[in-house]
Design an enzyme around this catalytic site. Structure first.
Site, PDB file in Angstrom:
ATOM      1  N   PRO A 177       2.684  27.884 -31.987  1.00 42.20           N
ATOM      2  CA  PRO A 177       1.313  27.179 -32.288  1.00 42.20           C
ATOM      3  C   PRO A 177       0.088  27.809 -31.613  1.00 42.20           C
ATOM      4  CG  PRO A 177       2.553  26.190 -30.419  1.00 42.20           C
ATOM      5  CD  PRO A 177       3.242  27.613 -30.789  1.00 42.20           C
ATOM      6  N   GLY A 178       0.245  28.945 -30.862  1.00 41.70           N
ATOM      7  CA  GLY A 178      -1.049  29.361 -30.633  1.00 41.70           C
ATOM      8  C   GLY A 178      -1.497  29.461 -29.265  1.00 41.70           C
ATOM      9  N   GLY A 179      -0.456  29.201 -28.325  1.00 41.66           N
ATOM     10  CA  GLY A 179      -0.923  29.439 -26.855  1.00 41.66           C
ATOM     11  C   GLY A 179      -1.360  30.594 -26.371  1.00 41.66           C
ATOM     12  N   ASP A 195       2.095  34.478 -38.017  1.00 43.94           N
ATOM     13  CA  ASP A 195       3.208  33.624 -37.944  1.00 43.94           C
ATOM     14  C   ASP A 195       3.231  32.983 -39.358  1.00 43.94           C
ATOM     15  OD1 ASP A 195       5.216  32.008 -37.220  1.00 43.94           O
ATOM     16  OD2 ASP A 195       4.864  32.202 -35.343  1.00 43.94           O
ATOM     17  N   LYS A 262      13.151  37.834 -25.039  1.00 40.81           N
ATOM     18  CA  LYS A 262      13.873  36.754 -24.708  1.00 40.81           C
ATOM     19  C   LYS A 262      15.219  36.871 -24.853  1.00 40.81           C
ATOM     20  CE  LYS A 262       9.755  33.954 -26.182  1.00 40.81           C
ATOM     21  NZ  LYS A 262       9.380  32.798 -26.761  1.00 40.81           N
TER      22      LYS A 262
END
Length: 302
Positions: A177-179, A195, A262
């Site tokens: 979401p844009g962190g 994205d 990840k």
């Protein structure tokens, strides 16, 4: 006596650290692993203890006196005999562990680490890799950020002492979401956020952010041109991220890379080795990482 190095594993990742160190491991005290030889570039470590020594003690006061004779600042890693260790720590000068305001530098004062391994014996290292107690980097959080992923960039930039400068061009792959885009835009950088999912509504319209609604994996580097920083916190298997990174490396248009590797399920040590083998790069586990590592390549090899 053989040279020793202490490695403090991040919470929950002692097996990963032990596998990286292999046969060099000689003993463990909780998450603290002692290994033969000088410090080596392992990834699953929160803090490295250089040249740790065993110190016999006769009392709580004697322990504090012997640590103070070496230097002022010490951080306790409590692995056993917790009450006695806490009483020793109470007799040492206090070390500030207040949360940082982002953009404040990391502490510059030397910080040693110690642990009580028996009622009459300490293990201590006057020099450690992290200026923060047990490698834990705290911040005064900003609740306006789109996600808590921003803390990973705050930590990395604080540790590196390097960050994007105003007007530099960054691309943030898998941005939603844009962190991370939120951090980069606040630093004054120009950001291309990529994205298929939308950015946070309070972020997408900000000056300095160009949002592209497309897949980070389908993007052709040749359509972007030169980039000062490439960032990726995208959720994918490590080998898929490696393919993405190699495409941008081949294009030769990116000066610096910061990507989260990840792991879904078991830790992929083969993928770790492939990232580590890229010239000029480094793998590290940040305090704000979960079952993931941060891969950084800041200086292209000459």
């Amino acid at each position: 006596m053989a040279e020793l190095t202490g490695y403090l594993a991040p919470e929950g990742f002692l097996p990963e650290l032990q596998q990286e160190l292999g046969s060099a491991v000689i003993e463990c005290h909780g998450r603290l692993v002692l290994a033969l030889g000088p410090a080596r570039p392992v990834a699953w470590v929160a803090n490295v203890w250089h040249d740790p020594v065993h110190i016999p003690i006769q009392s709580i006061g004697d322990a504090a006196k012997k640590l103070r004779a070496v230097q002022r600042n010490w951080a306790l890693y409590s692995s056993a005999h917790h009450r006695r260790a806490a009483l020793i720590a109470d007799k040492l000068p206090k070390v500030s562990a207040k949360p940082l305001v982002f953009s404040a530098p990391a502490p510059a004062a030397p910080l040693g680490s110690w642990t009580l391994i028996a009622p009459d014996r300490m293990l201590a290292a006057a020099a450690c890799s992290s200026p923060f107690p047990n490698g834990e980097v705290p911040f005064i959080e900003d609740r306006t950020a789109p996600s808590r992923a921003y803390l990973k960039l705050w930590e990395l930039f604080t540790l590196l002492g390097e960050r994007p400068q105003p007007s530099e061009l960054c691309i943030d792959l898998g941005a939603s979401p844009g962190g991370w885009s939120w951090v980069l835009q606040r630093l004054g950088a120009r950001v291309i956020s990529v994205d298929k999912a939308a950015l946070d509504s309070n972020l997408a319209s900000r000056t300095g952010i160009e949002y592209r609604r497309e897949s980070a994996f389908a993007l052709d580097p040749r359509t972007i041109g030169p980039i000062d920083w490439l960032f990726s916190d995208v959720v994918c298997y490590p080998k898929r991220l490696l393919t993405l990174v190699q495409r941008w490396l081949t294009a030769g248009t990116v000066r610096r890379f910061v990507c989260t590797v990840k792991f879904q399920g078991a830790t992929d040590f083969d993928a770790m080795q492939a990232f580590a083998a890229i010239p000029g790069s480094r793998l590290l586990h940040l305090h704000h990482n979960k079952h993931e590592l941060t891969w950084v390549r800041l200086v292209p090899p000459i």
